[in-house]
Scaffold this motif. Structure first.
Motif, PDB file in Angstrom:
ATOM      1  N   VAL A  11       0.826  -1.210   0.000  1.00  0.00           N
ATOM      2  CA  VAL A  11       0.000   0.000   0.000  1.00  0.00           C
ATOM      3  C   VAL A  11       0.858   1.257   0.000  1.00  0.00           C
ATOM      4  N   LEU A  12       1.675   1.424   1.016  1.00  0.00           N
ATOM      5  CA  LEU A  12       2.442   2.661   1.129  1.00  0.00           C
ATOM      6  C   LEU A  12       3.505   2.792   0.041  1.00  0.00           C
ATOM      7  N   LEU A  14       3.031   2.771  -2.903  1.00  0.00           N
ATOM      8  CA  LEU A  14       2.488   3.615  -3.972  1.00  0.00           C
ATOM      9  C   LEU A  14       2.820   5.089  -3.759  1.00  0.00           C
ATOM     10  N   GLN A  15       3.230   5.435  -2.553  1.00  0.00           N
ATOM     11  CA  GLN A  15       3.653   6.814  -2.255  1.00  0.00           C
ATOM     12  C   GLN A  15       4.968   6.744  -1.482  1.00  0.00           C
ATOM     13  N   GLU A  17       7.797   8.515  -1.082  1.00  0.00           N
ATOM     14  CA  GLU A  17       8.360   9.614  -0.292  1.00  0.00           C
ATOM     15  C   GLU A  17       7.525   9.873   0.955  1.00  0.00           C
ATOM     16  N   ALA A  18       6.205   9.839   0.806  1.00  0.00           N
ATOM     17  CA  ALA A  18       5.341   9.993   1.983  1.00  0.00           C
ATOM     18  C   ALA A  18       5.567   8.846   2.954  1.00  0.00           C
ATOM     19  N   SER A  19       5.747   7.661   2.412  1.00  0.00           N
ATOM     20  CA  SER A  19       5.981   6.490   3.255  1.00  0.00           C
ATOM     21  C   SER A  19       7.275   6.649   4.054  1.00  0.00           C
ATOM     22  N   ARG A  21       8.779   9.362   4.962  1.00  0.00           N
ATOM     23  CA  ARG A  21       8.647  10.390   6.015  1.00  0.00           C
ATOM     24  C   ARG A  21       7.732   9.911   7.131  1.00  0.00           C
ATOM     25  N   PHE A  22       6.699   9.142   6.775  1.00  0.00           N
ATOM     26  CA  PHE A  22       5.832   8.585   7.813  1.00  0.00           C
ATOM     27  C   PHE A  22       6.620   7.647   8.733  1.00  0.00           C
ATOM     28  N   ARG A  24       9.728   7.545   9.339  1.00  0.00           N
ATOM     29  CA  ARG A  24      10.691   8.303  10.158  1.00  0.00           C
ATOM     30  C   ARG A  24       9.983   8.863  11.397  1.00  0.00           C
ATOM     31  N   LEU A  25       8.806   9.444  11.205  1.00  0.00           N
ATOM     32  CA  LEU A  25       8.041   9.984  12.326  1.00  0.00           C
ATOM     33  C   LEU A  25       7.582   8.867  13.262  1.00  0.00           C
ATOM     34  N   CYS A  53      -9.938  -2.291  13.942  1.00  0.00           N
ATOM     35  CA  CYS A  53      -8.877  -2.496  12.961  1.00  0.00           C
ATOM     36  C   CYS A  53      -8.124  -3.775  13.304  1.00  0.00           C
TER      37      CYS A  53
END
Lengths: 55, 171
Positions: A11-12, A14-15, A17-19, A21-22, A24-25, A53
């Motif tokens: 899933v992640l 697919l993105q 750069e966002a993945s 940074r996520f 890392r946080l 979930c």
């Protein structure tokens, strides 16, 4: 074929750069901080239960 | 002013609260900024989703912020004023409507997002866009709650600010 992580690998990815940074946080949240790990884990699991979930 | 007895320094109310944990605030800003810096979604769709989440959660401080890229791309205050009535308003495009339907269900009951709701987003934003929208909504939803619970002060009027950046204060 090695198993792929269901979130990181499919899933992640697919993105990417966002993945990055996520994670890392999120990694910082778990590896550092003023709350002990037990409190973080209880809060995480309770949130997962309230939102039903299964992951 | 937040109800917190002590706050950090900083230029914005969010700085003064989140700044109490600078080690988390910095990677948070880096993550938040990527949606604008890498243009993961159309800036108007992103802004409408952010504002609709803030409306649903009655987060005043988030509702008072406008990010300039959305206004530069054509979003108007008139359209924002009509946002609560978007299902009956022709001012919103099909892509915006798909994202707003998804955003509302994300906040209210994520298990209620059915195939039609999800596929409408994919039709307009494609699969990477769906993932970006989910990530953005998780941020918007979570940090509206953060702002509300910790009493991050709302500005007295709507303020337009540049796109978020890792090295900048967040409004």
């Amino acid at each position: 074929m090695p198993a792929r992580h269901p979130i990181r690998g499919d899933v992640l990815a697919l993105q990417p750069e966002a993945s990055a940074r996520f994670w890392r946080l999120y990694g910082h949240l778990w590896a550092h901080g003023v709350l002990d790990h037990g409190i973080k884990e209880v809060a995480r699991l309770r949130n997962a239960r309230i939102t039903d979930c299964g992951y | 002013m937040s109800w917190l007895p002590a706050t950090a320094g900083g230029a914005t109310p969010l700085d003064r609260v989140f700044g109490l944990r600078p080690d988390l605030y910095e990677p948070f800003r880096a993550f938040y900024a990527v949606f604008w810096s890498d243009r993961l979604l159309d800036p108007v769709v992103l802004e409408l989703a952010r504002l609709r989440v803030a409306q649903l959660l009655r987060c005043e401080s988030e509702q008072q912020v406008r990010y300039a890229p959305a206004l530069d791309a054509g979003l108007t205050e008139e359209q924002i004023a009509r946002l609560p009535d978007w299902p009956r308003d022709s001012a919103f495009t099909d892509a915006q409507r798909a994202a707003l339907a998804f955003a509302e269900q994300f906040v209210l009951d994520p298990h209620g997002i059915d195939d039609d709701c999800r596929d409408a987003v994919i039709d307009h934003l494609e699969r990477p866009g769906l993932v970006a929208l989910c990530e953005a909504l998780a941020l918007f939803d979570g940090f509206c709650r953060f702002r509300t619970i910790l009493g991050v002060e709302a500005p007295g009027a709507v303020q337009t600010v540049p796109a978020p950046a890792a090295a900048m204060s967040l409004a």
